[in-house]
Design an enzyme around this catalytic site. Structure first.
Site, short mmCIF file in Angstrom:
data_model
loop_
_atom_site.label_atom_id
_atom_site.label_comp_id
_atom_site.label_asym_id
_atom_site.label_seq_id
_atom_site.Cartn_x
_atom_site.Cartn_y
_atom_site.Cartn_z
N CYS A 48 -15.12 0.91 2.86
CA CYS A 48 -14.81 -0.06 1.82
C CYS A 48 -15.68 -1.29 2.01
CB CYS A 48 -13.33 -0.44 1.89
SG CYS A 48 -12.85 -1.73 0.72
N CYS A 51 -13.28 -4.45 2.98
CA CYS A 51 -12.56 -4.60 4.25
C CYS A 51 -13.11 -3.76 5.39
CB CYS A 51 -11.08 -4.31 4.05
SG CYS A 51 -10.70 -2.55 3.83
N CYS A 66 -23.15 12.77 -12.38
CA CYS A 66 -22.46 11.79 -13.20
C CYS A 66 -23.06 10.39 -13.14
CB CYS A 66 -20.97 11.73 -12.84
SG CYS A 66 -20.63 11.00 -11.23
N CYS A 100 -6.91 -2.42 1.64
CA CYS A 100 -6.97 -3.76 1.01
C CYS A 100 -6.69 -3.73 -0.50
CB CYS A 100 -8.31 -4.42 1.28
SG CYS A 100 -9.71 -3.68 0.41
N HIS A 103 -10.55 -1.77 -5.80
CA HIS A 103 -10.91 -0.68 -6.70
C HIS A 103 -12.20 -0.02 -6.21
CE1 HIS A 103 -11.59 1.47 -10.48
NE2 HIS A 103 -12.83 1.01 -10.45
N HIS A 106 -12.72 6.39 -9.64
CA HIS A 106 -11.69 7.30 -10.14
C HIS A 106 -11.90 8.69 -9.55
CE1 HIS A 106 -11.47 4.11 -13.16
NE2 HIS A 106 -10.22 4.50 -13.33
N ASP A 110 -12.59 17.88 -11.57
CA ASP A 110 -13.70 18.69 -12.08
C ASP A 110 -14.84 18.82 -11.08
OD1 ASP A 110 -14.81 16.16 -12.13
OD2 ASP A 110 -15.14 16.10 -14.29
N ARG A 119 -13.47 15.46 -7.72
CA ARG A 119 -14.68 14.63 -7.75
C ARG A 119 -14.25 13.17 -7.67
NH1 ARG A 119 -17.43 12.15 -12.31
NH2 ARG A 119 -16.05 13.37 -13.64
N CYS A 121 -15.36 9.87 -7.90
CA CYS A 121 -16.50 9.22 -8.53
C CYS A 121 -16.42 7.73 -8.19
CB CYS A 121 -16.42 9.47 -10.04
SG CYS A 121 -17.78 8.83 -10.97
#
Length: 142
Positions: A48, A51, A66, A100, A103, A106, A110, A119, A121
Site C-alpha cells: 500500500c 501505509c 485492462c 489503513c 482505496h 476493484h 473475470d 482480477r 484491477c
C-alpha cells in the site's frame, strides 16, 4: 470500521501528493495505461502506497489487458477489504487496504485462466513496489 493505521484527512493530505490523495483517499481512478507499475515484471511485493502494508506478490500479477496492474489474489485474504460499490450505476467490488482503508481499485470475477478466476484491477499510484532483495527500512543504511 477502524483501521490499524488511522490518520486525519489533514495528515493524509500532507503525506500524499495530490494525485495519490485523490486515488487513495477519495477513490478516484488513474487513467488506464499511465501507471508506473503496469509493466513491472521483477520479483517482489506490492505494498500500500499510503501505509506500506504488503498486498500482492509479483507471482500473482498478470497481463489482463485492462490498462491497470492486475493480480489474481492478495498476499492474504485479510490484507484487503472488499466493499460493495454501486457508485457508477453498476455493482462492483471495491478493494481497500485492510490496514489503513485506502482505496486500491476493484476486483472482478473475470480473471480467466488464473487460479482464482479473479482480477484485482489496481491503481499503480495506490501501490509501492519492493523488488526482491531490496533492503527494508530497518536494513537500509546498516
Amino acid at each position: 470500521m477502524s483501521y490499524q493505521v488511522e490518520k486525519s484527512d489533514e495528515e493524509w493530505r500532507r503525506e500524499l501528493d495530490p494525485q495519490a490523495y485523490q486515488v487513495l483517499r477519495q477513490a478516484a481512478t488513474e487513467r488506464p495505461w499511465t501507471g508506473e507499475l503496469l509493466d513491472e515484471s521483477r520479483a517482489g511485493i506490492y505494498a500500500c502506497a499510503a501505509c506500506g502494508a504488503e498486498l500482492f506478490k509479483s507471482g500473482t500479477k498478470f497481463d489482463s489487458g485492462c490498462g491497470w496492474p492486475s493480480f489474481y489474489e492478495s498476499v492474504d485474504p485479510e490484507a484487503v477489504q472488499l466493499i460493495e460499490d454501486d457508485s457508477l450505476g453498476m455493482v462492483r467490488t471495491e478493494v481497500r487496504c485492510a490496514t489503513c482503508g485506502s482505496h486500491l481499485g476493484h476486483v472482478f470475477p473475470d480473471g480467466f485462466g488464473t487460479p482464482t478466476g479473479d482480477r484485482y484491477c489496481m491503481n499503480s499510484i495506490s501501490l509501492d513496489f519492493k523488488a526482491e532483495g531490496t533492503p527494508t527500512g530497518d536494513q537500509a543504511g546498516a
